[in-house]
Structures are given as structure tokens and as C-alpha cells.
Design an enzyme around this catalytic site. Structure first.
Site, PDB file in Angstrom:
ATOM      1  N   GLY A 164       0.825  -1.193   0.000  1.00 44.95           N
ATOM      2  CA  GLY A 164       0.000   0.000   0.000  1.00 44.95           C
ATOM      3  C   GLY A 164       0.860   1.244   0.000  1.00 44.95           C
ATOM      4  CB  VAL A 169      -0.321  -6.984   4.191  1.00 49.81           C
ATOM      5  CG1 VAL A 169      -0.834  -8.161   5.033  1.00 49.81           C
ATOM      6  CG2 VAL A 169      -1.100  -5.724   4.528  1.00 49.81           C
ATOM      7  CG  ASP A 278     -14.046   1.742   4.941  1.00 46.35           C
ATOM      8  OD1 ASP A 278     -14.840   2.071   4.030  1.00 46.35           O
ATOM      9  OD2 ASP A 278     -12.827   1.626   4.759  1.00 46.35           O
TER      10      ASP A 278
END
Length: 437
Positions: A164, A169, A278
Site C-alpha cells: 500500500g 502486508v 467502512d
């Protein structure tokens, strides 16, 4: 040749550390080091020194205040000469009894991953990199990994799962337990707003309070040599978005199973005083249930979650600030995320179910303005127009979940879950009867 590191400044002033041939020492304030200096100006694992066949080498281990040789800050392996001055925070030592040696014919070190020889030319050219535990990794392994296997103490990284803007990750093994985890990391130098780091830790804090089969568990969180991390449950699956992209409209029964599980997760969170804020297919991981062979859904990413029992106290959401993802966001959350409650999550889950069944998002506008106008003033096209295979009862449930007014929606996730279970059982019974007949 025996080498001595003679400390002339700091808590260890007047002391020496002997370093024999092929000896290695890690200096820092942590208990895991060979030579511990209890001084806050140095890091837990500050630097490593190796008395190798090619000479005495020193490397910084990602310390906060840096390692300086003769006034120059160093990074990876640097050769020390007699009487060199080395400064670690408020500490200083000198190297004694160092004699230059001829270039060795044997390798100076080995790659910590593949055990291939690492020679002096590799070290000098930078083709070999030191990981954060002071181990060497050759260029071939660097290409394979695209990460540092020992980035976080207590974990061995196996592969990168995603990248990201702020971090990555990884799939990793927790060394103490042997447990496979997903290691989510961010680097503070890539984050311009300190609230992003606070939200990162809020995800760990919030998810850590929840224990539900459809919520991704969190085991650990912290900071290691400048990298913030969360160790969470590793899910052998994909984001729901990927399934929609691959198959388009999903099967009605399959979609209902996923939504029922996530509604149960929301009901559990609501019982703990937490709303997610979200909900979207990107934040729903889907694996295969080993017992039923059906979908096993897990809700992830509580970075925007809030506790409605202490609303407004964190200071991370300002009044009038909208948070979430527009395509799945309810009207009341557009202008003020503090207004979001459990009914907002119900809307977003209803919008996600719409996306599964229709093969497209409820609203798919090109500009933020048109998105907002549609969310505030229009209902999306009926699902049955886009997918006639959807029963009318399912369309009615989705429309209730996505009502513009929160008062017209399901009032709790449990109510939503109950209707979803009822229609799923009805459709399953109808299908079973057709199969028998």
C-alpha cells in the site's frame, strides 16, 4: 587478530569489549544484545560489529540516532581502521589492535537465506544487503523476497501479500508459537499525518476487543526499529471484490451466506459498542470453510471503527469529517462520520450485498459531486432489473437495509441477520423440494 572496542564516553566509559577472530557483537540497550548499554540515546539493537577475515566491519541496525564513524553516519557494512572513532548516541568507543589484512581467498560471510558465499566484492558493490537482524542477504534472494525476512523481531516473514501507500502486508511466522499470521506494517516516514499512525493502532485496539468467527483476530501490535506493525489472523482467501471482478454477479445463496456471516460479525461488534464505518467488499475476506466447503467470510480493517459508547473522545474524527468509501457510504456519513452508528454499517453491508448480486456497485459515478447527489437523493436501480434471478424478497431486504433514512432501515444488525437467515432457509427449502421432485 584480537580486537578491542575501548569505550571513552557514556555509561560504559573505561570498559573494553574483546572481539576475537570471526567474533560478532551486537551493541544496544536491549536485553537481547551481546553488549548492553542502558542509555536511552541508543536503540535496543543499535549496531553490529564483526571481526571477519577481511577486517573489522560495522553496520547500523536501523537505529534512531544513527551510527557515526569519524563523524560520518553509516548504514550497511563499513570497514573500521585503527583508532577510528565510533559514536552511538551519547556513547563513544575507539577500535584498538586492528591490523589490515590481505584480501582473503575464502568468503567473508554467507547469505543467511541460501548459504551462498558472500565475497568482498559483493560487500563493496552493495549487491549484498544487511537485514535488520544484521544478517546478510545476497542479491538473488533480495529479488526473490522483495522484503527483509527479519523486519519485525519475533516474526519471520515468508512472503509479501500486498503493498500500500504507507506500508505492506506480509505472511509471516510468529517464532514463539509457530503460528502463521498476516503482518500489517507501516513506516512512519511515509505517513504525513500522525493521525494515520493513531488510526493504525486503533485498528489493533478495536479488533483486539472482538472475538467472533467472522472477524479477523488480532494477536499483537507494536513498533520495531521504526516500523509499526499489527500481527493478525492469516486468512487463506481473497477479498470479496476479487470474486466479484472474476465472476460478475454472484450466486444468490453464496451472497446470502457471506452477508449473514458479516451481519453476525456486526451484531457482535454492536454488542461491544463498536461500529465499523467502512463496510465494503474490499474489507471482507472470503475463504473456503473446510467443513461445509461453502464461503467463510471475515471482516477486516477496523481502522475507521469507533466506539459509540465514547463518541468523539478519540479526537481522530473531526466534526463534519466524512470517512469511509463513497460507493457504500450512507447519506448520514457523508458530511459527518461521527453520526455513523450501527444502522450506517447495515446500509454499507446492504450496498455490498447489492454489489454481489448485481455485479456492479449501487452507484458508480465518475465525480465525487455526482456520487454525493445520487447517495442523498436517489435509490440505486432495483437489483432484479440487473439480475432477474434475485427473488423479490431478497430485493426487499436490500432496499430496507439501504433506506435513505436510518429510521427506515433495520435498527440492529441482529434484525438484518434474522431476515437474511429466514430468506436463505426459505430458498434452500424450495431448492431442496425442487431437487426431490
Amino acid at each position: 587478530m584480537r580486537v578491542e572496542l575501548r569505550f571513552v564516553r557514556g555509561p560504559r566509559a573505561g570498559q573494553s569489549y574483546p572481539l576475537d577472530d570471526n567474533g560478532t557483537v551486537i551493541i544496544g540497550r536491549g536485553v537481547e544484545t551481546n553488549f548492553r548499554i542502558q542509555d536511552p540515546s541508543i536503540s535496543r539493537r543499535h549496531c553490529q560489529i564483526t571481526n571477519s577475515p577481511q577486517g573489522v566491519l560495522i553496520a547500523d541496525l536501523g537505529s534512531s540516532n544513527g551510527t557515526y564513524v569519524n563523524g560520518n553516519r553509516i548504514g550497511t557494512w563499513t570497514q573500521l581502521q585503527p583508532n577510528d572513532q565510533v559514536i552511538l548516541g551519547n556513547n563513544e568507543f575507539q577500535v584498538a589492535a586492528v591490523q589490515p589484512r590481505p584480501a582473503p581467498s575464502q568468503p567473508a560471510a554467507m547469505c543467511s537465506n541460501c548459504n551462498r558465499p558472500v565475497n568482498a566484492q559483493d560487500l563493496a558493490s552493495g549487491r549484498v544487503r544487511q537485514d535488520t537482524n544484521g544478517r546478510l542477504i545476497c542479491a538473488d534472494c533480495l529479488k526473490q523476497f522483495d522484503f527483509e525476512p527479519n523486519l519485525i523481531d519475533g516474526y519471520t516473514i515468508q512472503k509479501k501479500l500486498g503493498q500500500g501507500a504507507f506500508g505492506a502486508v506480509y505472511k509471516a511466522t510468529q517464532t514463539a508459537t509457530g503460528r502463521i499470521v498476516a503482518l500489517k506494517t507501516i513506516k512512519p516516514q511515509l505517513v504525513s499525518n500522525e493521525n494515520d499512525v493513531k488510526r493504525f493502532y486503533r485498528e489493533a485496539e478495536t479488533a483486539g476487543k472482538l472475538a467472533h468467527s467472522s472477524i479477523c483476530g488480532v494477536f499483537d501490535a507494536g513498533e520495531c526499529r521504526g516500523t509499526h506493525f499489527i500481527a493478525m489472523e492469516y486468512i487463506e482467501g481473497r477479498e470479496l471484490t476479487k470474486y466479484i471482478e472474476q465472476y460478475g454477479r454472484l450466486d444468490v445463496g453464496y451472497s446470502l451466506k457471506i452477508t449473514i456471516q458479516i451481519a453476525g460479525a456486526l451484531a457482535h461488534a454492536f454488542g461491544q459498542g463498536i461500529v465499523h464505518r467502512d463496510i465494503k467488499p474490499d474489507n471482507i475476506m472470503v475463504a473456503v470453510d473446510p467443513q461445509t466447503r461453502g464461503p467463510l467470510a471475515k471482516l477486516v480493517d477496523f481502522g475507521l471503527a469507533k466506539s459509540f459508547t465514547s463518541s468523539g473522545q478519540s479526537g481522530l474524527t473531526a466534526p463534519g469529517e466524512g470517512m469511509g468509501t463513497l460507493a457504500y457510504m450512507p447519506p448520514e456519513q457523508l458530511d459527518n462520520a461521527l453520526m455513523a452508528d450501527q444502522r450506517s454499517d447495515i446500509y454499507s453491508l446492504g450496498a455490498s450485498l447489492y454489489h454481489m448480486l448485481a455485479g456492479k456497485r449501487p452507484f458508480d459515478e465518475k465525480t465525487t459531486r455526482s456520487f454525493i447527489l445520487k447517495i442523498l437523493n436517489q435509490m440505486p436501480p432495483p437489483i432484479r432489473v440487473l439480475n432477474p434471478a434475485v427473488p423479490q424478497e431478497v430485493q426487499t431486504i436490500v432496499e430496507k437495509a439501504m433506506a435513505k433514512s436510518p429510521d427506515e432501515r433495520y435498527q440492529t444488525p441482529s434484525e438484518f441477520e434474522a431476515d437474511l437467515i429466514a430468506i436463505f432457509n426459505k430458498l434452500a427449502a424450495k431448492y431442496a423440494a425442487q431437487q426431490r421432485g
